[in-house]
Design an enzyme around this catalytic site. Structure first.
Site, short mmCIF file in Angstrom:
data_model
loop_
_atom_site.label_atom_id
_atom_site.label_comp_id
_atom_site.label_asym_id
_atom_site.label_seq_id
_atom_site.Cartn_x
_atom_site.Cartn_y
_atom_site.Cartn_z
NE ARG A 1 8.24 -3.53 6.05
CZ ARG A 1 6.99 -3.09 6.19
NH1 ARG A 1 6.38 -2.52 5.18
NH2 ARG A 1 6.35 -3.26 7.32
NE ARG B 1 -2.74 1.23 9.55
CZ ARG B 1 -1.45 1.01 9.66
NH1 ARG B 1 -0.92 0.71 10.79
NH2 ARG B 1 -0.68 1.08 8.61
NE ARG C 1 8.04 -0.62 10.05
CZ ARG C 1 6.85 -0.35 9.53
NH1 ARG C 1 6.75 0.08 8.29
NH2 ARG C 1 5.76 -0.54 10.23
CE LYS D 1 -1.64 -0.26 4.36
NZ LYS D 1 -0.83 0.69 5.09
P1 AMP Z 1 2.87 1.22 9.34
O1 AMP Z 1 4.14 1.89 8.96
O2 AMP Z 1 1.72 1.66 8.48
O3 AMP Z 1 2.99 -0.28 9.43
O4 AMP Z 1 2.51 1.74 10.82
C1 AMP Z 1 3.41 1.54 11.88
C2 AMP Z 1 2.72 1.64 13.22
O5 AMP Z 1 2.19 2.97 13.41
C3 AMP Z 1 1.52 0.73 13.43
O6 AMP Z 1 1.88 -0.59 13.79
C4 AMP Z 1 0.80 1.46 14.56
O7 AMP Z 1 1.43 1.27 15.81
C5 AMP Z 1 0.99 2.92 14.17
N1 AMP Z 1 -0.11 3.37 13.31
C6 AMP Z 1 -0.05 3.66 11.98
N2 AMP Z 1 -1.26 4.06 11.53
C7 AMP Z 1 -2.10 4.02 12.60
C8 AMP Z 1 -3.47 4.31 12.80
N3 AMP Z 1 -4.26 4.71 11.79
N4 AMP Z 1 -3.98 4.14 14.05
C9 AMP Z 1 -3.22 3.74 15.06
N5 AMP Z 1 -1.93 3.44 14.95
C10 AMP Z 1 -1.36 3.58 13.74
#
Ligand code: AMP
Length: 220
Positions: A128, A89, A164, A14
């Site tokens: 990754r 989310r 990460r 995405k």
């Molecule tokens: P991502 O890089 O999209 O995998 O996001 C990394 C982390 O950021 C997630 O595992 C959550 O802890 C936090 N996060 C990202 N987007 C959201 C969201 N919409 N609501 C809550 N936590 C979020």
């Protein structure tokens, strides 16, 4: 105006597709996870409050995330449209986003749901590697998309690559469970509204890109 929400589990591609679509549309992307990580890296109060949730692979509290997204959406460059990557989310975030958009006199035009199997998501996340420069964060995969110049460094900016903290087995499985329970219901939520298109994320990047472009009414 295009205000597009990208939905999909971690590893669905995405982020990559959000970047490509936004470049075609000439709009900014709001990469919510990356924006939250930058907040953590800056050591702000909000960042410190969110860090633990994020490292464990849990969702950060919705009110905190709302603040970050609302601040970004109030910037002038979003006036001509935006691609939201990683927000909403949860159902409560989707409702909060509706309110935010109403206040801004905008509306969500399209929602793209990138589907991939749990097995494929695990495979992609485990391999990754991400550029450690918070302003770059280019993604690689040790098997499918390794850097071309130096195996440990980013092709774009030369910074070291890292895994990460939340791309380790326990956090990966927690994030995928959260996706199934909290985020997947949004497919029905937006489906009922008639603005959602499902695209298989298990196709070559260019094919996915083309199908998304068609879904939003661009030639591809
Ligand atoms: P991502 O890089 O999209 O995998 O996001 C990394 C982390 O950021 C997630 O595992 C959550 O802890 C936090 N996060 C990202 N987007 C959201 C969201 N919409 N609501 C809550 N936590 C979020």
């Amino acid at each position: 105006m295009y205000n597009i929400v990208m939905l999909g589990s971690q590893g669905s591609g995405k982020g990559t597709q959000a970047d490509r679509l936004a470049a075609k549309l000439g709009t900014p992307v709001i990469p919510v996870g990356q924006t939250l990580r930058a907040e953590v890296a800056r050591g702000t109060g909000l960042g410190q409050a969110m860090a633990g949730y994020m490292d464990r692979g849990e969702l950060a509290p919705s009110d905190m995330v709302y603040q970050v997204v609302a601040d970004r959406m109030s910037e002038g460059d979003t006036l001509g449209g935006v691609v939201l990557d990683g927000y909403p989310r949860t159902l409560d975030q989707a409702e909060a986003l509706d309110e935010m958009m109403t206040k801004l006199d905008r509306q969500i035009s399209h929602v793209i749901y990138l589907e991939i199997s749990k097995e494929e998501a695990i495979r992609r996340m485990s391999g990754r590697r991400v550029c450690s420069n918070p302003h770059c964060e280019l993604n690689y995969h040790i098997e499918f998309n390794p850097p071309k110049k130096d195996p440990n460094r980013c092709d774009r900016c030369g910074s070291l690559l890292e895994q990460r903290k939340d791309d380790v087995p326990e956090a990966i499985s927690r994030r995928l469970d959260t996706f199934m329970h909290e985020t997947a219901p949004l497919v029905e939520f937006y489906g009922k509204r008639g603005i959602l298109t499902k695209v298989s994320g298990e196709q070559p990047i260019e094919v996915v890109e083309k199908q998304i472009a068609q879904a939003v009414g661009l030639a591809g």
